[in-house]
Structure formats: structure tokens, C-alpha cells
Scaffold this motif. Structure first.
Motif, short mmCIF file in Angstrom:
data_model
loop_
_atom_site.label_atom_id
_atom_site.label_comp_id
_atom_site.label_asym_id
_atom_site.label_seq_id
_atom_site.Cartn_x
_atom_site.Cartn_y
_atom_site.Cartn_z
N UNK A 40 0.83 -1.14 -0.02
CA UNK A 40 0.16 0.16 -0.04
C UNK A 40 0.77 1.42 -0.17
N UNK A 41 1.74 1.46 -1.13
CA UNK A 41 2.94 2.37 -1.19
C UNK A 41 2.33 3.79 -0.54
N UNK A 42 1.47 4.31 -1.01
CA UNK A 42 1.45 5.64 -0.62
C UNK A 42 -0.18 6.10 -0.34
N UNK A 43 -0.31 7.37 0.01
CA UNK A 43 -1.69 7.98 0.62
C UNK A 43 -2.71 8.01 -0.71
N UNK A 44 -2.27 7.65 -1.84
CA UNK A 44 -3.24 7.67 -3.00
C UNK A 44 -4.25 6.34 -3.28
N UNK A 45 -3.71 5.25 -2.52
CA UNK A 45 -4.32 4.10 -2.69
C UNK A 45 -5.45 3.81 -1.73
N UNK A 46 -6.68 3.35 -2.24
CA UNK A 46 -7.68 3.24 -1.32
C UNK A 46 -8.39 1.95 -1.70
N UNK A 47 -7.62 0.66 -2.10
CA UNK A 47 -8.00 -0.42 -2.37
C UNK A 47 -9.27 -1.30 -1.22
N UNK A 48 -8.90 -0.96 -0.05
CA UNK A 48 -9.61 -1.53 0.96
C UNK A 48 -11.13 -1.15 1.00
N UNK A 49 -11.34 0.26 0.47
CA UNK A 49 -12.68 0.82 0.38
C UNK A 49 -13.21 0.43 -0.93
N UNK A 50 -12.61 -0.11 -1.88
CA UNK A 50 -13.32 -0.44 -3.07
C UNK A 50 -13.25 -2.14 -3.03
N UNK A 51 -12.74 -2.62 -2.01
CA UNK A 51 -12.78 -3.90 -1.71
C UNK A 51 -11.86 -4.95 -2.70
N UNK A 52 -10.87 -4.45 -3.27
CA UNK A 52 -10.23 -5.12 -4.44
C UNK A 52 -8.67 -5.27 -3.76
N UNK A 53 -8.61 -5.34 -2.33
CA UNK A 53 -7.22 -5.49 -1.69
C UNK A 53 -6.89 -7.05 -1.64
N UNK A 54 -7.89 -7.88 -2.04
CA UNK A 54 -7.66 -9.24 -1.88
C UNK A 54 -8.13 -10.05 -3.11
N UNK A 55 -7.48 -11.02 -3.58
CA UNK A 55 -8.03 -11.83 -4.87
C UNK A 55 -7.72 -13.35 -4.58
N UNK A 56 -8.16 -14.05 -5.25
CA UNK A 56 -7.81 -15.32 -5.18
C UNK A 56 -7.40 -15.99 -6.67
N UNK A 57 -7.43 -14.98 -7.52
CA UNK A 57 -7.33 -15.32 -9.01
C UNK A 57 -5.81 -15.25 -9.32
N UNK A 58 -5.16 -16.28 -8.89
CA UNK A 58 -3.85 -16.42 -9.26
C UNK A 58 -3.32 -17.78 -9.31
N UNK A 59 -2.23 -18.04 -9.99
CA UNK A 59 -1.68 -19.52 -9.78
C UNK A 59 -0.68 -19.34 -8.86
#
Lengths: 342, 263
Positions: A137-156
Motif C-alpha cells: 500500500x505504497x502511498x496515500x493515493x491507494x484506497x483498495x480496501x474501500x473498493x474491496x479490491x485488496x484481496x484476490x484468489x485469482x492467481x496461480x
């Protein structure tokens, strides 16, 4: 299962993965940035792990791997044309959760909207396998948690690059077969749990409220601030818009191609029809169109999610320091006003 | 893998000069579109343009094209026997089922007469499909009158009024199409009517307002939109307004939807 490879074993691992995959990761381009002695980091094919940048947010999003800034659709020669070709070799793409989630957003448009599947997108998507990168979560521009996009299970497999080792948690069994020579370890990827920046998503209850919000004076401030350069949409993880251009090669009028080029709703000409008519002429109109697509229109059509993954790249890239999170606050305030008027 | 934007080379069968700026191209094509749908026409190394179908027959389609852009000006250089690249048809077309047995009103302006021509000719050739057909077509001046033969036919069979914006000519009324709307016998029709409107955006706006003023029900009005399109298959984003894609969900919209689509 999780496996560990030492620095010395990295080249061998890369060679083994390369047999099966073309490997893509963010790459640093030294001094190529907007200002003196600044770099840009953008996606490209790598030929060793050392080339990749894993611990820093890329300047441009991962979407460019699947839908390049420009690509040939058809080649024209004198009296015939043919579809552009594409490798069928699987791709392993190093990506953070926000970028992986952004591909789900794009797929709704490219590979579904109206029942049409875009062949150029789909043939790339079929090749893609994700190697999850953890995010700090590099910097104060990130807001993935609010968007619900901070996690994924779509990876090998999930990867962690430390100073002296590569840790891999293989989720996919076919992928595990490629890395099981490593030493067993207990690495599990960690996801961002909190951002410095949090947003409240606007709730637009009906068409009447939507049209009142469109007419709200809040958009006028962008007439003076936004220069309609489109940097935000090029940096956006989810924006999909493009234009089709036919070009001629050099002096030869007989040979050329039909090309797809990224387009931006922020740039003049996006709506211009033959004869010169256009819609949304001011910077404020264009900003309003973009914000409402991100936080209303997309969800109204496709139901599942908004069209923003909170990567914050649009904020990083705006030369006028316009912030999507601050604009969201203004939208919420305007909606409060509209509610009170009712 | 199927490529929905793959165009097909098609032979031009004939070219008819309607006006100085508008030609009708008859092109070989196997697929029969619905009335009001459009295709993407292209010339390699020049580009693509969305053009509505102005008439159709066995194995051919007609496109009435206004020479206003780069692609159209290159198409204008083409002759019978030359090749155009086509893909489509796209969009939803006119709500023909809603017109069955109704008093049908068609209000069109300028090149906007093209996307209703095949429908009107179908109604002309199929007496009894509609209870009555009422055409209001407007052109700027004498030089811009399109489809003179069709206008003659429509005048014979339909309740038709043709207007020229600011010129006098026999058989035409001087003035805008909006001025004719109040003369339609709405009272005799009760609930039994359907109105379709197509033309420049300003014309459609004022026709919509005049229809409502005269007591027409907004649920019985349909309008066809023109927007920039690059792909015509819901990918490029140019034609989107709110959650609506004009290429997929339109170009024809019920007035109840159209009135809320703010660009």
C-alpha cells in the motif's frame, strides 16, 4: 504448498518458468519520467527476475499487457487484408491484487457487453496466468480496501522477493509442478488490511438524483483546473476506451493497417461525429462523465462492482493535482445537498 | 475465434446521386437487417463509419450517405463494381411490433429520412400493417430533398406533409416539421398510435417537446440517436451515455429513456 528458492537458484527457476510462460512484470525505465531524473515503471516482458520491479507501484497499470496502448487489428496489402496474429504461449504476469481485480472489471466490457466478445482481448486473456505480488500500500493515493479490491484468489501462485530469496506459494497444481524443486517453507501471501486513505462511495438512488448531480455546480471547478489531457484514464487500471485508426505505412499508399489506440473520454474529440457535432464540451462535463462511469454507470449496467479498484494511479499522474478521492468527497457533499432539497 | 469486428468485402451494385452531398450506394450483402439498424462501412487505410440502412432487397442493402467526413468522402469516389467493406447489422432498429395496427407517425429531418426510408417503404408495400401512416419529413431547401420517388409514393398512400425550412416549393410547406405536429388527428386515435422521430439533435429535442405539448404520450414515442462509434459492439466506449450503449441498446430509444439520457 510453499517453496523457497535462494538467489543462486533464481536463474534456474526463471529458465524453467520461461519454458512454459512468457513472463511479464513491471520494468523500470530510468530517467524516462515526466520530470528530470524521474523514472517510469511500466509492464513488459522480462528475461530475468532481476529486471522486474516488485516492491514499488508501477506508474502504468497491468492492463497494458492484455490491452496494449496500441495494437494492430488488420493488415492491409494491395487487394487483401488479414487479421493480426498473436502468440498462443501462456503468459505469467506479476501483478498486485488491485491490478488483477481490474481485469475482472475490464472483462465485463471486452468479453461480454452486448453479447460480443472482443477477439483481440480474449486471445490475450486466455494466455494469462497471474503471479500474485504482495502490496505494501505504497502511498496515500491507494484506497483498495474501500473498493474491496485488496484481496484476490485469482492467481496461480503468490511470490515474495526478499533480499536473499524468492518465496512462492503455489495455488495451482500445474504451477506447483514447476516449483516443487524448491525448499518447502511456510510462506503465505499477505494482503493490505488498511489504507491511509479511505473513501465513502456515493449512493445515487434514482435517475432524478443522477441528473441533479450532473447539473450540480461542483463540476464547474474542473473547467479551470482540469486540462483534459487524459493522463488519468491512461494511468487507470480499469479504463477500456479505444479508437480505431487506419494508417498507411510511409509513402506506400497501398499498404497499411487498422489499429486500435487507447482513447480518453477526457480528451477533445472523443464524442465528435462526422460533420463536427460533439457532446460534453467542457472539462467539467468530461470529469463528471468519468466520475459517474466509475462510481455509478458501470455498476448500474454490470451490477457486481464499481469501475475503480482504488489503485490511485490517476492521482499520481494528474499534472493538475486533481484527486479522485477528493472528488468523491465533493460528490458525496453534493448528494447530501440534493437530498436536503427534496 | 470469431472476430466481431471483421469486415467483409462487398461489391457496390449502383450509386445514385440524391443531392450534391448525399449519394445512395446499393451494396451486395446477404444479411437482412431490421428497419433502423446500421452497419459499419469501411475503406481499408481510411477508416470506418456507422451508416444506417436506407433500403433493403434480396441480396442487397442501400446506404444513403452524407459526404461530411474522411471516410464518407472516400466512399463518394467509389463507383458500381468497386468494393466497400461491411460489418453488421448492429443496434436494435425501430419497434416494428409496436407499430402493428396502429396509427403510425414518422417525423424525420434531413439525412434522418434515411433510417426511416426502408420502414416507410415496407409500410407502403404492406397496406394494412398500420392503421394509418402519417409522415412529416423536413429538408433544409430544394437542393437537399432526398428520395423524390419515395416521397411521391408516400404522398399517394400516406397522410404526408413535406417541409422545406426556408424555401417555397410546390408540394412542400415552408417551415419546420414541428409546426405540423399540432395538425395530426390525435383525438381520433385515442391510445392507438406510435410516433417515431429521427433527425439532427436539435430537431429531435424540439419535436419531443412539441409532441408532449400536443398531448402525445411519451410512452408511445421512439427516437433514434446518432453518436460517435468506433467499434459498434459495446467495447470502445465512445457512444456510451450513463449505463446505456447507443450501439447496443439503441440507436432507437423509447422517449421515456431518451429524455433522461443526459450527455
Amino acid at each position: 504448498m510453499s517453496y523457497k528458492f535462494t538467489k543462486e537458484e533464481a536463474a534456474g527457476l526463471f529458465a524453467k518458468l520461461s519454458e512454459k510462460f512468457d513472463i511479464y512484470a513491471p520494468i523500470r525505465f530510468k530517467d524516462a519520467g515526466r520530470y528530470a531524473e524521474t523514472d517510469i515503471i511500466k509492464y513488459g516482458k522480462i528475461s530475468s527476475f532481476d529486471e522486474g520491479v516488485y516492491n514499488e507501484k508501477s506508474t502504468y497499470p497491468m492492463k497494458e499487457v492484455l490491452s496494449p496502448i496500441q495494437q494492430a487489428l488488420f493488415y492491409f496489402t494491395e487487394d487483401e487484408y488479414r487479421e493480426s496474429k498473436c502468440s498462443t504461449k501462456p503468459m505469467l504476469v506479476f501483478a498486485r491484487p488491485c491490478d488483477i481485480n481490474a481485469m475482472k472489471v475490464q472483462a465485463k466490457i471486452y468479453a461480454g457487453n452486448g453479447g460480443f466478445i472482443d477477439m483481440y482481448y480474449e486471445r490475450m486473456r486466455e494466455r494469462v496466468h497471474y503471479a500474485l505480488l504482495e502490496c505494501n500500500a505504497d502511498d496515500d493515493t491507494c484506497f483498495c480496501v474501500s473498493m474491496g479490491t485488496n484481496t484476490t484468489d485469482d492467481y496461480d501462485a503468490a511470490f515474495r522477493f526478499t533480499d536473499d530469496a524468492i518465496l512462492i506459494d503455489a495455488k495451482d497444481s500445474a504451477f506447483e509442478a514447476l516449483v516443487k524443486d524448491g525448499k518447502a517453507c511456510d510462506f503465505k501471501p499477505e494482503f493490505v488490511k488498511e489504507n491511509i486513505t479511505k473513501v465513502t462511495l456515493p449512493v445515487i438512488e434514482d435517475k432524478e438524483t443522477l441528473n441533479k448531480l450532473k447539473a450540480h455546480p461542483m463540476w464547474e471547478q474542473f473547467n479551470g483546473r482540469c486540462i483534459s489531457c487524459g493522463a488519468c484514464t491512461i494511468a487507470c487500471s480499469t479504463c477500456t476506451c479505444f479508437t480505431t485508426r487506419d494508417i498507411i505505412y510511409g509513402d506506400n499508399q497501398e499498404v497499411g493497417e487498422r489499429r486500435r489506440v487507447s482513447a480518453s473520454c477526457q480528451v477533445d474529440g472523443f464524442t465528435t461525429v462526422a460533420g463536427g457535432g460533439s457532446y460534453r464540451k467542457t472539462a467539467g462535463d468530461k470529469m463528471r462523465f468519468k466520475m459517474l462511469h466509475k462510481f455509478h454507470d458501470y455498476k448500474a449496467r454490470f451490477k457486481d462492482s464499481d469501475m475503480c479498484v482504488g489503485c490511485g494511479r490517476c492521482i499520481n499522474r494528474c499534472p493538475e493535482l486533481i484527486s479522485i478521492t477528493e472528488t468523491l468527497k465533493k460528490m458525496n457533499a453534493a448528494l447530501e445537498e440534493i437530498k436536503k432539497e427534496k | 475465434m470469431f472476430n466481431p469486428i471483421q469486415p467483409k468485402p462487398c461489391k457496390i451494385l449502383s450509386v445514385k446521386h440524391e443531392t450534391e452531398l448525399e449519394y445512395t450506394f446499393r451494396v451486395e450483402y446477404d444479411i437482412k437487417p431490421d428497419h433502423g439498424q446500421f452497419l459499419q462501412l469501411s475503406i481499408p487505410m481510411i477508416g470506418e463509419a456507422p451508416i444506417s440502412v436506407s433500403e433493403q432487397g434480396d441480396g442487397w442493402l442501400e446506404f444513403t450517405i452524407r459526404n461530411v467526413g474522411k471516410v464518407t468522402s472516400c466512399i463518394f469516389e467509389k463507383k458500381a463494381g468497386d468494393v466497400l467493406f461491411l460489418r453488421g447489422p448492429y443496434g436494435n432498429g425501430w419497434p416494428t411490433e409496436e407499430l402493428k395496427g396502429k396509427n403510425v407517425v414518422v417525423i424525420a429531418g434531413g439525412t434522418g429520412v434515411s433510417p426511416v426510408r426502408s420502414l416507410l417503404n415496407y409500410l407502403y408495400k404492406t397496406p394494412g400493417y398500420a392503421k394509418s401512416v402519417n409522415v412529416i419529413a423536413g429538408f433544409k431547401n430544394e437542393q437537399s430533398i432526398l428520395f423524390k420517388n419515395d416521397l411521391e409514393n408516400w404522398k399517394k398512400s400516406f397522410n404526408a406533409t413535406f417541409c422545406l425550412d426556408n424555401e417555397e416549393k410546390e408540394g412542400f410547406r415552408k417551415g419546420m416539421v414541428t409546426t405540423v405536429i399540432k395538425e395530426l388527428p390525435l383525438k381520433d386515435w385515442g391510445e392507438d398510435y406510435a410516433v417515431i422521430v429521427v433527425g439532427p439533435p436539435v430537431m429531435m429535442k424540439f419535436v419531443g417537446l412539441e409532441l408532449l405539448k400536443c398531448g402525445f404520450d411519451e410512452k408511445k414515442i421512439w427516437m433514434s440517436f446518432e453518436r460517435k462509434m468506433s467499434c459498434a459492439v459495446g467495447k470502445c466506449g465512445h457512444c456510451r451515455i450513463d449505463e446505456v450503449y447507443v450501439c447496443l441498446d439503441g440507436p432507437v430509444f423509447p422517449y421515456t429513456t431518451a429524455k433522461n439520457l443526459v450527455d
